[in-house]
Each structure stands twice: as C-alpha cells, then as structure tokens.
Design a protein around this motif. Structure first.
Motif, PDB file in Angstrom:
ATOM      1  N   ALA A  55       0.914  -1.051  -0.079  1.00 48.23           N
ATOM      2  CA  ALA A  55      -0.136  -0.087   0.502  1.00 48.23           C
ATOM      3  C   ALA A  55       0.923   1.187  -0.410  1.00 48.23           C
ATOM      4  O   ALA A  55       0.471   2.790  -0.228  1.00 48.23           O
ATOM      5  N   ASN A  56       2.135   1.047  -0.120  1.00 52.13           N
ATOM      6  CA  ASN A  56       2.838   1.862  -0.071  1.00 52.13           C
ATOM      7  C   ASN A  56       3.003   3.742   0.925  1.00 52.13           C
ATOM      8  O   ASN A  56       2.924   4.858   0.841  1.00 52.13           O
ATOM      9  N   GLY A  57       3.176   2.585   2.202  1.00 50.44           N
ATOM     10  CA  GLY A  57       2.753   3.289   3.842  1.00 50.44           C
ATOM     11  C   GLY A  57       3.652   2.881   4.293  1.00 50.44           C
ATOM     12  O   GLY A  57       4.890   1.922   4.493  1.00 50.44           O
ATOM     13  N   HIS A  58       3.854   3.668   5.442  1.00 52.34           N
ATOM     14  CA  HIS A  58       5.092   3.180   6.789  1.00 52.34           C
ATOM     15  C   HIS A  58       4.268   2.531   8.272  1.00 52.34           C
ATOM     16  O   HIS A  58       3.375   3.139   8.070  1.00 52.34           O
ATOM     17  N   VAL A  59       5.127   2.488   9.000  1.00 52.04           N
ATOM     18  CA  VAL A  59       4.424   0.935   9.828  1.00 52.04           C
ATOM     19  C   VAL A  59       5.016   1.415  11.393  1.00 52.04           C
ATOM     20  O   VAL A  59       6.761   1.498  11.660  1.00 52.04           O
ATOM     21  N   LEU A  60       4.258   1.175  12.358  1.00 55.87           N
ATOM     22  CA  LEU A  60       5.262   1.536  13.766  1.00 55.87           C
ATOM     23  C   LEU A  60       5.303   0.570  14.339  1.00 55.87           C
ATOM     24  O   LEU A  60       3.573  -0.260  14.870  1.00 55.87           O
ATOM     25  N   LEU A  61       6.596  -0.065  14.750  1.00 60.39           N
ATOM     26  CA  LEU A  61       6.002  -1.571  15.716  1.00 60.39           C
ATOM     27  C   LEU A  61       5.698  -1.567  16.428  1.00 60.39           C
ATOM     28  O   LEU A  61       6.963  -0.341  17.014  1.00 60.39           O
ATOM     29  N   GLU A  62       5.147  -1.915  17.900  1.00 62.38           N
ATOM     30  CA  GLU A  62       5.361  -1.332  19.222  1.00 62.38           C
ATOM     31  C   GLU A  62       5.465  -2.191  20.198  1.00 62.38           C
ATOM     32  O   GLU A  62       4.477  -3.527  20.395  1.00 62.38           O
ATOM     33  N   SER A  63       6.279  -2.806  21.250  1.00 61.74           N
ATOM     34  CA  SER A  63       6.323  -4.099  21.716  1.00 61.74           C
ATOM     35  C   SER A  63       7.277  -4.241  22.997  1.00 61.74           C
ATOM     36  O   SER A  63       8.449  -3.754  22.527  1.00 61.74           O
ATOM     37  N   VAL A  64       7.195  -5.065  23.896  1.00 59.49           N
ATOM     38  CA  VAL A  64       8.251  -5.307  24.994  1.00 59.49           C
ATOM     39  C   VAL A  64       9.863  -5.416  24.010  1.00 59.49           C
ATOM     40  O   VAL A  64       9.672  -6.078  22.665  1.00 59.49           O
ATOM     41  N   GLY A 152      19.449  23.473   1.403  1.00 59.63           N
ATOM     42  CA  GLY A 152      18.070  24.614   0.584  1.00 59.63           C
ATOM     43  C   GLY A 152      18.253  23.685  -0.832  1.00 59.63           C
ATOM     44  O   GLY A 152      16.778  24.188  -2.072  1.00 59.63           O
ATOM     45  N   GLU A 153      18.777  22.565  -1.441  1.00 61.11           N
ATOM     46  CA  GLU A 153      18.640  21.650  -1.655  1.00 61.11           C
ATOM     47  C   GLU A 153      17.945  20.586  -1.692  1.00 61.11           C
ATOM     48  O   GLU A 153      17.984  19.932  -0.175  1.00 61.11           O
ATOM     49  N   GLU A 154      16.737  20.633  -2.774  1.00 64.60           N
ATOM     50  CA  GLU A 154      15.593  18.901  -2.946  1.00 64.60           C
ATOM     51  C   GLU A 154      16.235  17.904  -3.129  1.00 64.60           C
ATOM     52  O   GLU A 154      16.703  18.275  -4.659  1.00 64.60           O
ATOM     53  N   PHE A 155      16.388  16.828  -2.131  1.00 65.40           N
ATOM     54  CA  PHE A 155      16.857  15.779  -2.758  1.00 65.40           C
ATOM     55  C   PHE A 155      15.509  14.712  -2.706  1.00 65.40           C
ATOM     56  O   PHE A 155      14.776  14.082  -1.963  1.00 65.40           O
ATOM     57  N   ALA A 156      14.477  14.096  -3.928  1.00 67.76           N
ATOM     58  CA  ALA A 156      14.077  13.227  -4.127  1.00 67.76           C
ATOM     59  C   ALA A 156      14.157  11.738  -3.485  1.00 67.76           C
ATOM     60  O   ALA A 156      15.327  11.201  -3.845  1.00 67.76           O
ATOM     61  N   LEU A 157      13.573  11.225  -2.420  1.00 64.78           N
ATOM     62  CA  LEU A 157      14.305   9.774  -1.769  1.00 64.78           C
ATOM     63  C   LEU A 157      13.674   8.272  -2.660  1.00 64.78           C
ATOM     64  O   LEU A 157      12.697   8.616  -4.176  1.00 64.78           O
ATOM     65  N   PRO A 158      14.447   7.307  -2.777  1.00 60.74           N
ATOM     66  CA  PRO A 158      13.982   6.019  -3.741  1.00 60.74           C
ATOM     67  C   PRO A 158      12.717   5.565  -3.443  1.00 60.74           C
ATOM     68  O   PRO A 158      11.996   6.105  -2.615  1.00 60.74           O
ATOM     69  N   LYS A 159      12.234   5.099  -5.195  1.00 60.94           N
ATOM     70  CA  LYS A 159      11.046   4.735  -4.981  1.00 60.94           C
ATOM     71  C   LYS A 159      11.840   2.870  -5.099  1.00 60.94           C
ATOM     72  O   LYS A 159      12.181   2.657  -5.206  1.00 60.94           O
ATOM     73  N   PRO A 160      10.079   2.032  -4.376  1.00 60.10           N
ATOM     74  CA  PRO A 160       9.594   2.564  -3.480  1.00 60.10           C
ATOM     75  C   PRO A 160      10.451   2.676  -2.077  1.00 60.10           C
ATOM     76  O   PRO A 160      11.625   2.633  -1.728  1.00 60.10           O
ATOM     77  N   PHE A 161       9.786   3.176  -1.098  1.00 63.16           N
ATOM     78  CA  PHE A 161      10.664   4.138   0.089  1.00 63.16           C
ATOM     79  C   PHE A 161       9.130   3.503   1.209  1.00 63.16           C
ATOM     80  O   PHE A 161       8.372   4.249   1.301  1.00 63.16           O
ATOM     81  N   MET A 162       9.606   3.352   2.484  1.00 60.65           N
ATOM     82  CA  MET A 162       9.158   2.424   3.376  1.00 60.65           C
ATOM     83  C   MET A 162      10.145   2.756   4.201  1.00 60.65           C
ATOM     84  O   MET A 162      11.474   2.726   4.948  1.00 60.65           O
ATOM     85  N   VAL A 163       9.052   3.445   5.841  1.00 56.75           N
ATOM     86  CA  VAL A 163       9.813   3.259   7.125  1.00 56.75           C
ATOM     87  C   VAL A 163       9.259   2.257   7.820  1.00 56.75           C
ATOM     88  O   VAL A 163       7.897   2.992   8.243  1.00 56.75           O
ATOM     89  N   MET A 188       0.312   1.931   9.345  1.00 57.77           N
ATOM     90  CA  MET A 188      -0.032   1.418  10.451  1.00 57.77           C
ATOM     91  C   MET A 188       0.778   1.896  11.741  1.00 57.77           C
ATOM     92  O   MET A 188       1.719   1.927  11.403  1.00 57.77           O
ATOM     93  N   LYS A 189      -0.006   0.694  13.079  1.00 62.85           N
ATOM     94  CA  LYS A 189       0.513   0.437  14.113  1.00 62.85           C
ATOM     95  C   LYS A 189       0.077  -0.386  14.565  1.00 62.85           C
ATOM     96  O   LYS A 189      -0.968  -0.991  15.057  1.00 62.85           O
ATOM     97  N   GLU A 190       1.498  -1.197  14.738  1.00 60.38           N
ATOM     98  CA  GLU A 190       1.109  -2.666  15.101  1.00 60.38           C
ATOM     99  C   GLU A 190       2.183  -3.191  16.533  1.00 60.38           C
ATOM    100  O   GLU A 190       2.812  -2.774  16.341  1.00 60.38           O
TER     101      GLU A 190
END
Length: 340
Positions: A55-64, A152-163, A188-190
């Motif tokens: 889905a070309n999105g980022h995900v947050l993982l939470e756990s002990v 002041g210069e913009e740099f595009a991130l690579p595709k695909p890009f996922m955090v 999502m937050k898993e």
C-alpha cells in the motif's frame, strides 16, 4: 476466486489481467518464503508489514523488547533487493544525522552533499521515541513529502520508500512521545504480543540448529517487482458501497455516522481523520490482492482495523484512567455500522 456472497461487489470485468494476477501470486509467495525462514509465528505482523509495503505506507511497531520487531523489519528488507538502512535513535541524534548534510571541501573551496541514511528503499528507525522532537519531525517530513532538503536543495527519496519505526512502551525515561498528528502519518501501528509456547519452542530449536542465521534460500524480489505490486494494489476495484461503508465507519469514530454510538464522546476526544479512511481503503486493496481477488469485500476492511485505527483515536482522560483499550472502541464502531 470470487465468493458468491460478495459477487455484487465485483466489477463486470476484472481490472487486473490473469497474467498479472499470477505474477503477483508468485512474488507474494517469494516474500512469504523469506519470512518462513526468519520469523516464527507472528502472522499478524507479517500481514501488516507486507500490506504496508504493497500500500506504499509506513508502519509503527510497538512491543516490549525481544519480540522480533527489528528482525521482522530486517526480514522484510531481505525479501526485497533494494537498499536498507537501520537508524538507532538516541536523544543526541540530530536531523542532519538522518537527512544528510553539506561538507566543505577545503581543497576546492566548495560544498558537497552527503546524503543521510534515510535515502534508502527501506529504513528501520529503531526506538523512534528515543529521538528528540526535532529529529522526529525531520524524519516524519521525509515520510510525508518523500524528499529531503539539504542546504536549500531538494533530494527525492528512492522508490519504493518505506519506514519501519519501532517503539518500546514500557520505558519512559529518556523517551519523547510521538504527538498524535505525527502518529497519523503511519499507515499502521502494529502491537506485537508474546508467541505461543509451541512457537517459543520452535524459536529455540531454530536458534540451536542455526537455521535462523543461515543464508536465505528463498530468492528476494526486486524493487521493480515491488513497484509492480503497488501498481496492482491501486487497480483493485472498490465498489461505491465499500467506500460509503468506510466513510460511515470513520464518521462513527467522530460521534456521527448512520448509527451514532451513545456515550462515545466519554471515551474518544478526537476521532479518525480522512487519512484514516484512506488507510482503510489502501490496506483493504492490499489484502484483496494478497487473497487473489481484484476487488475489495467488507472483510478486507475489517481484517486489520485495529492496526489501521488504534493510533488515530485520541482517547479522553476518563478512557485512559479506566484503561479503555482503543481496540474495544474500534470493535464497537465496526459492530455499529452495517456491512454492505
């Protein structure tokens, strides 16, 4: 592949060709084989990671600690041939350490640009809540804009890009809680749970035999393959009644909807934003593709409802004091809204 119950939600002609569907199935099975070798159990985590990637999105993982958050992120990276960078977040981590910086060359008298570790296809932010608010905002800007600005210069991130960001909920000392507006940037937050006893036995068996750390036998998919899968996800048909269903769900979290929940305002201070509805839609499309369908059914919308919405509901002080879980509020919303 189509079930007779949901036949009315299918389009007259499939938006995805048979050959493309077969190629998608093959690629998804390659990813699954990589996970099978590295991860025991954690089916929900696997589904969340693969669905977020599609889905070309980022995900947050939470756990002990110790529940394979970092291992899972590394495994997803291993299943794709693209670049992977891991950033260990600490309170002294600066935005330049993530984004990149200008370096002065005394020999030439000119500045050169050194790109930071965020310039990769998959980026693991370990313990994001340990970095300062300034560093968090720099990372979240890169996630949203999919570009960085250096000198002041913009740099595009690579595709695909996922955090893939991880956070540990039990240690408060030296942590900076992510604000609600920034949490909303994550598709999502898993929340990970402990493995079952038989799964833990298998983990010990694999550690003892060395199979966990053995070289991967499965072939990873390419960056072009990921882009192909993402393009197919956007083609998955979503009937108008499904879109109306999603909007009704999101409105119900705000105290409205076709069947407003009584006393919801006692527990929910702020409901889900339109971004929550978009996330439900994108994840439903990704799940439909993984199920071998070219159209979305209500079960696709329901399947990952907790992961998509748990970080988008702002609970009241009463709800926090009485330990009312966001998952129970989400279930109440879904129970109130009739499926199409």
């Amino acid at each position: 592949m189509s079930s007779p119950v949901a036949a009315h939600l299918a389009p007259a002609t499939s938006p995805i060709s048979y050959d493309d569907g077969q190629r998608a199935t093959t690629l998804l099975s390659q990813i699954a084989r990589v996970f099978d070798q590295r991860i025991v159990g954690q089916e929900a985590l696997r589904t969340a990671l693969v669905s977020s990637l599609l889905a070309n999105g980022h995900v947050l993982l939470e756990s002990v600690p110790g529940l394979a958050k970092t291992t899972a992120a590394q495994t997803l990276a291993d299943s794709v041939t693209g670049s992977f960078h891991r950033i260990q977040c600490t309170p002294d981590l600066m935005p330049n350490d993530i984004v990149g910086t200008q370096i002065y060359n005394y020999a030439t008298g000119e500045f050169s640009i050194q790109l930071g570790p965020v310039h990769a296809n998959l980026v693991l932010l370990d313990e994001i809540n340990r970095s300062s608010a300034k560093t968090q905002s720099a990372m979240l800007e890169a996630m949203q804009e999919r570009q960085t600005s250096i000198g002041g210069e913009e740099f595009a991130l690579p595709k695909p890009f996922m955090v893939l960001a991880t956070q540990n909920p039990i240690e408060e000392e030296g942590t900076y809680v992510l604000p609600e507006a920034q949490m909303d940037r994550f598709l999502m937050k898993e929340v990970l749970t402990y493995p079952a006893p038989d799964e833990e036995v298998e983990i010990l068996d694999r550690i003892e035999s060395g199979s966990m750390t053995a070289p991967l036998t499965a072939e990873p998919i390419t960056v072009a393959d990921v882009m192909f899968l993402q393009s197919l996800v956007s083609k998955v048909y979503v009937d108008t009644s499904i879109k109306q269903y999603i909007v009704a769900l999101i409105n119900t979290t705000r105290g409205g909807g076709p069947r407003p929940l009584p006393n919801l305002t006692q527990h929910v201070r702020v409901g889900a934003s339109p971004r929550g509805g978009i996330a439900l839609l994108r994840i439903a499309q990704a799940l439909a593709l993984q199920a071998g369908r070219a159209y979305v059914v209500p079960d696709d919308v329901k399947a990952l409802r907790h992961s998509v919405l748990r970080h988008r509901l702002v609970r009241t002080y009463d709800a926090l004091a009485n330990n009312v879980a966001p998952e129970s509020l989400i279930d109440a919303v879904f129970a109130a809204v009739p499926s199409p």
